[in-house]
Design a protein around this motif. Structure first.
Motif: not given
Length: 563
Positions: A552, A555-557, A559, A562
């Motif tokens: 997660e 995925s956040t850093k 971008e 999903e």
């Protein structure tokens, strides 16, 4: 057509005759022999002259671009010896007068013979920047005036070497022969009759460089940039050549010779947008030079801005009142990747948008993500170059922070591929790919505040690779399939700054934390490892949750959408 290579041994009387008209091309390095090399040459010559009455002295070889039957000779190798020998002959000539002086002066200057179409001129012409200085003082036999010059007032290092070596030659001649003109004349006759050079000549530039590389393996081979420099500077009006030469040489000093050659390779990629198939020299001449208006534009609008951009990107030296720290941190991560294929894109962007710090930050954040994706996913060189070519083509079109370049974004396919790799057995990757991912993840956990030394990095398993039956690990991980599933995954790996301890690798979890992961101080330099040190137990459920949390974060850093 085969280019003829000829080589022959000549006495200096022939080397410094109307058969050869030497020119040092502008791409050659400056005259660099100091008083040490000049003094050694003089000592060797005098020693041989004193002890050997009849034998000949071999001075080595020179490599020339020269057409058979024509005197013009471009010196590829041998300028240091030819220049120093000219200084010695000039120092010797000043000791004579009358016909004897005129005789020896012929080896320094072509006196000219109208009946043979020969004009008076020096036998050796140095690089453009030093040519007149050398002609005035050395070939004009004004050595007393030359030595009287203040070295600090002389233009450059090359000219200071000329001045000092002339002084050394005069001093050594005086110390060795005093006022004995007859003995001095004998030494002069030895120089021109019994000292030999091998001159290797070919009309082909490429052939001459090949010969040079073989004969001069101890030296610093000419690089493609040296020849490109000759092409470019030679095409500029003479009145401006010195200014552009100074710009060029300053850039070369800042990058270093090898770095400068790397810059030209990246410029070739910016223009060609495909993998190189021939030599840099050939491709630069074909793919870059014709697309730039003039030689002046090539220096001022291509070589100079792209070299500046290269230095910023390579040395992480972006300067701005905003975003500079974040931008330089991104450049540091890009420089950790095991290839430099990202550099042409960074150079082109920085050359055009350096002053827009917000857009630079945006672009480099996306570029690092793209480069990391290809690095971690193991793209080969062809796939990387094809992908960056797409980006370079997009950079040629209009774009700005209001309408940013889209090709730097990861495609849906690339995001999906990266996600799959992140969930795979990370430990089984190559060390460079694995280490980049784990350190990058660690930096995300501390919001980029940490610095890392990859030379002392090891990656270790928390759950060990070997679980002994009856051990605490066997009790906590009774299902063999769970061990296989999580053993090499991201969640079960920690970075350490110490060498592997084969015994400690199999300790139970509590002992491993205290004796191995925490090191001597009981703490870790890495956020990932600190998280493990603060974890009470290491069970399949804990590792599964940790895996989800780490993915997660990535995925956040980065971008990542999903799937």
């Amino acid at each position: 057509m085969t280019k003829k290579i000829s080589g022959a041994e000549f006495p200096l009387a022939k080397i410094f005759s109307s058969d050869f008209d030497y020119a040092i091309p502008s791409y050659q390095r400056p005259y660099a022999w100091t008083e040490v090399q000049a003094g050694e040459l003089f000592s060797d010559l005098v020693d041989f002259f004193t002890k050997e009455k009849d034998d000949t002295y071999f001075l080595g070889s020179i490599v020339l671009i020269k057409e058979e039957g024509k005197p013009h000779a471009e010196v590829i190798d041998g300028q240091q010896r030819l220049t120093t020998l000219t200084i010695l002959l000039a120092a010797l000539t000043t000791q004579f007068s009358g016909e004897l002086r005129a005789d020896f002066e012929n080896y320094i200057r072509e006196p000219g013979r109208a009946s043979q179409g020969l004009k008076p001129k020096p036998r050796l012409e140095l690089r453009e920047r030093d040519r007149q200085f050398f002609a005035d003082y050395i070939q004009g036999l004004k050595l007393t005036e030359l030595v009287a010059l203040d070295p600090a007032q002389v233009d450059n290092e090359s000219q200071r070497n000329v001045r000092r070596n002339a002084e050394v030659m005069l001093q050594r001649l005086k110390a060795t022969f005093g006022e004995d003109t007859d003995r001095l004349c004998e030494f002069g006759a030895f120089l021109v009759q019994r000292c030999f050079l091998v001159a290797v000549s070919t009309p082909s530039q490429q052939s001459a460089f090949r010969v040079f590389s073989v004969l001069n393996s101890r030296g610093l081979d000419l690089l493609p940039t040296d020849i490109i420099k000759s092409d470019v500077i030679g095409s500029i009006k003479q009145v401006h050549q010195e200014d552009f030469t100074e710009i060029w040489e300053e850039l070369e000093v800042e990058t270093g010779r090898d770095g400068f050659a790397e810059v030209f390779g990246h410029i070739r990629m910016i223009y060609a947008k495909e993998k190189a198939r021939r030599s840099l020299l050939e491709e630069f001449r074909e793919r870059v030079i014709p697309k730039v208006g003039s030689a002046e534009d090539l220096v001022s609008k291509v070589v100079e801005p792209y070299t500046r951009a290269y230095l910023i990107a390579k040395h992480c030296q972006y300067i701005s009142t905003s975003n500079a720290a974040e931008i330089n941190a991104l450049l540091k991560w890009l420089n950790r990747i095991d290839n430099s294929d990202w550099l042409p894109s960074a150079m082109q962007f920085l050359a055009e948008h350096e002053n827009d710090a917000a857009y630079v930050h945006f672009f480099l954040r996306k570029l690092e993500r793209l480069a990391a994706c290809m690095h971690i996913c193991g793209y080969d060189v062809n796939a990387r170059i094809e992908r960056y070519a797409t980006l370079l083509r997009a950079l040629d079109r209009s774009h700005s922070m209001a309408s940013p370049v889209e090709a730097v974004e990861l495609t849906a396919f690339e995001q999906s591929a990266l996600r799959r790799v992140l969930q795979s057995d990370i430990y089984l990757m190559t060390a460079r790919r694995r280490n980049y991912l784990i350190l990058r993840l660690d930096s995300f956990l501390v919001d980029g505040a940490a610095t890392y030394d990859p030379t002392v990095l090891t990656i270790e398993h928390v759950l060990p690779q070997t679980v002994v039956e009856g051990s605490v690990w066997a009790t906590q991980w009774p299902n063999f399939s769970d061990r296989i599933l999580w053993l090499h995954r991201l969640a079960n790996l920690v970075p350490l700054t110490q060498r592997r301890n084969s015994q400690a690798q199999n300790y139970d979890f509590e002992r491993k934390k205290k004796a191995y992961f925490g090191g001597k101080q009981g703490v870790s330099s890495y956020a990932l490892t600190t998280q493990v040190l603060n974890t009470a137990a290491w069970t399949p459920a804990v590792v599964e949750q940790r895996q989800a949390d780490l993915l997660e974060m990535l995925s956040t850093k980065w971008e990542l959408a999903e799937t």
